[in-house]
Enzyme design. Structure first.
Site, short mmCIF file in Angstrom:
data_model
loop_
_atom_site.label_atom_id
_atom_site.label_comp_id
_atom_site.label_asym_id
_atom_site.label_seq_id
_atom_site.Cartn_x
_atom_site.Cartn_y
_atom_site.Cartn_z
N TYR A 104 -16.66 -7.15 19.92
CA TYR A 104 -16.39 -5.95 20.96
C TYR A 104 -14.98 -5.54 20.99
CZ TYR A 104 -17.04 -3.85 25.48
OH TYR A 104 -17.31 -3.09 26.51
N ASN A 105 -13.96 -6.30 20.71
CA ASN A 105 -12.54 -6.13 20.59
C ASN A 105 -12.31 -4.90 19.70
OD1 ASN A 105 -9.56 -6.89 21.03
ND2 ASN A 105 -9.80 -7.34 18.98
N TYR A 106 -12.81 -5.19 18.40
CA TYR A 106 -12.35 -3.99 17.43
C TYR A 106 -13.28 -2.70 17.88
CZ TYR A 106 -11.65 -2.84 12.55
OH TYR A 106 -11.37 -2.08 11.33
N SER A 107 -14.52 -2.81 18.35
CA SER A 107 -15.14 -1.78 18.68
C SER A 107 -14.22 -0.98 19.97
CB SER A 107 -16.43 -2.02 19.28
OG SER A 107 -17.08 -2.35 18.40
N THR A 111 -13.29 -9.32 15.86
CA THR A 111 -13.81 -8.04 15.20
C THR A 111 -15.25 -7.69 15.67
OG1 THR A 111 -15.01 -9.99 13.79
CG2 THR A 111 -12.81 -9.20 12.84
N ASP A 127 -25.48 -12.94 14.65
CA ASP A 127 -24.26 -13.39 15.47
C ASP A 127 -24.40 -13.79 17.08
OD1 ASP A 127 -22.68 -13.11 13.22
OD2 ASP A 127 -22.01 -11.30 13.56
N ASP A 153 -12.07 1.89 31.81
CA ASP A 153 -13.49 1.41 31.85
C ASP A 153 -13.69 0.00 31.92
OD1 ASP A 153 -14.54 4.03 32.17
OD2 ASP A 153 -15.59 3.90 30.23
N ALA A 209 -11.25 2.01 27.21
CA ALA A 209 -11.15 3.36 27.72
C ALA A 209 -10.06 3.55 28.76
CB ALA A 209 -12.51 3.92 28.02
#
Length: 255
Positions: free
Chosen positions: A156-159, A154, A43, A143, A178
């Site tokens: 960084y946003n999802y993480s 799906t 990706d 953070d 965070a």
């Protein structure tokens, strides 16, 4: 039937091996003369390819030689021409980012997945959030924060526990990373035409960096960032039938 294909590959051994096999079998042309660009990698390389070929009219078809390959199709050396002819096209508008650093320099970049802000020191960042010129959150202690497109929802946003946004929904996800205060704030869904502005509070002792898709060097020590959808840029991505972004976004929510 022949087709003018431009093969591009990441530097991994699996991608380079695939490049050698496929170019010998199907030939290879320059991207600006190609009917289709085939990206071999993961990706991250797909994002790199889309950025690098933004001014090239040919669509991009990815074949996974990486890890997850959310934006990629399954790798197969056989019947590539038939797969390309049958592929379905998705159009993605990226985000445009304007970021002013504390030295007064303006930085601009495009992001296909997301624009993210991250604290650069030991203390939490303090951000003020305005939408279309109206203050919506006077102080977010966190953070960091990000704004994601549906295609990037799906990643960084999802993480960061943000929502998965369906393709074609004309919605952006604004997600805190965070969050400490307001502790229960989980972010917001915004119209794709919204202008999002982050102002960094107490920037002298709480420095913040900004990234567009995290594929180039971070912009350090920012003062403010503005993010909006760039409707004039249209990235064309090809997927095998039945395996387009809409299906992948739905499937991801049940995995």
């Amino acid at each position: 039937m022949s087709m003018r294909i431009a093969f591009l590959a990441s530097q991994t051994s699996s991608a380079q091996s695939a490049f050698d096999v496929l170019t010998k079998r199907y030939g290879n042309v320059e991207p600006n003369t190609a009917e289709v660009i085939v990206a071999l990698g993961g990706d991250g390389f797909m994002l790199h390819t889309l950025h690098a070929t933004v001014d090239v009219p040919a669509p991009v078809y990815g074949m996974n030689r990486g890890t997850i390959g959310f934006l990629m199709n399954t790798y197969n050396e056989s019947e590539l021409i038939k797969r390309l002819q049958a592929a379905e096209q998705e159009i993605i508008n990226p985000l445009t980012m304007r970021a002013m650093d504390r030295n007064g320099k303006l930085h601009q970049a495009l992001a296909i997945n997301e624009v993210s802000l991250l604290r650069a020191g030991p203390q939490a960042a303090k951000l003020k959030i305005s939408i279309d010129g109206r203050q919506r959150l006077a102080e977010l202690v966190c953070d960091g924060a990000l704004v994601a497109t549906p295609a990037g929802s799906t990643a960084y946003n999802y993480s960061a526990h943000g929502p998965i946004v369906p393709i074609g929904s004309d919605v952006l996800a604004l997600t805190p990373i965070a969050a400490f205060r307001p502790r229960r704030w989980r972010g917001a869904l915004l119209p794709s035409g919204a202008n999002v502005r982050f102002d960094v509070l107490e920037a002298d002792k709480r420095p913040v960096n900004a990234d567009a898709d995290s594929i180039s060097k971070s912009i350090a020590d920012i003062d403010w960032v503005e993010i909006s959808t760039e409707t004039k840029v249209r990235h064309k991505i090809l997927f095998d039938p039945g395996h387009g972004l809409e299906e992948r976004l739905i499937s991801e929510q049940f995995s």
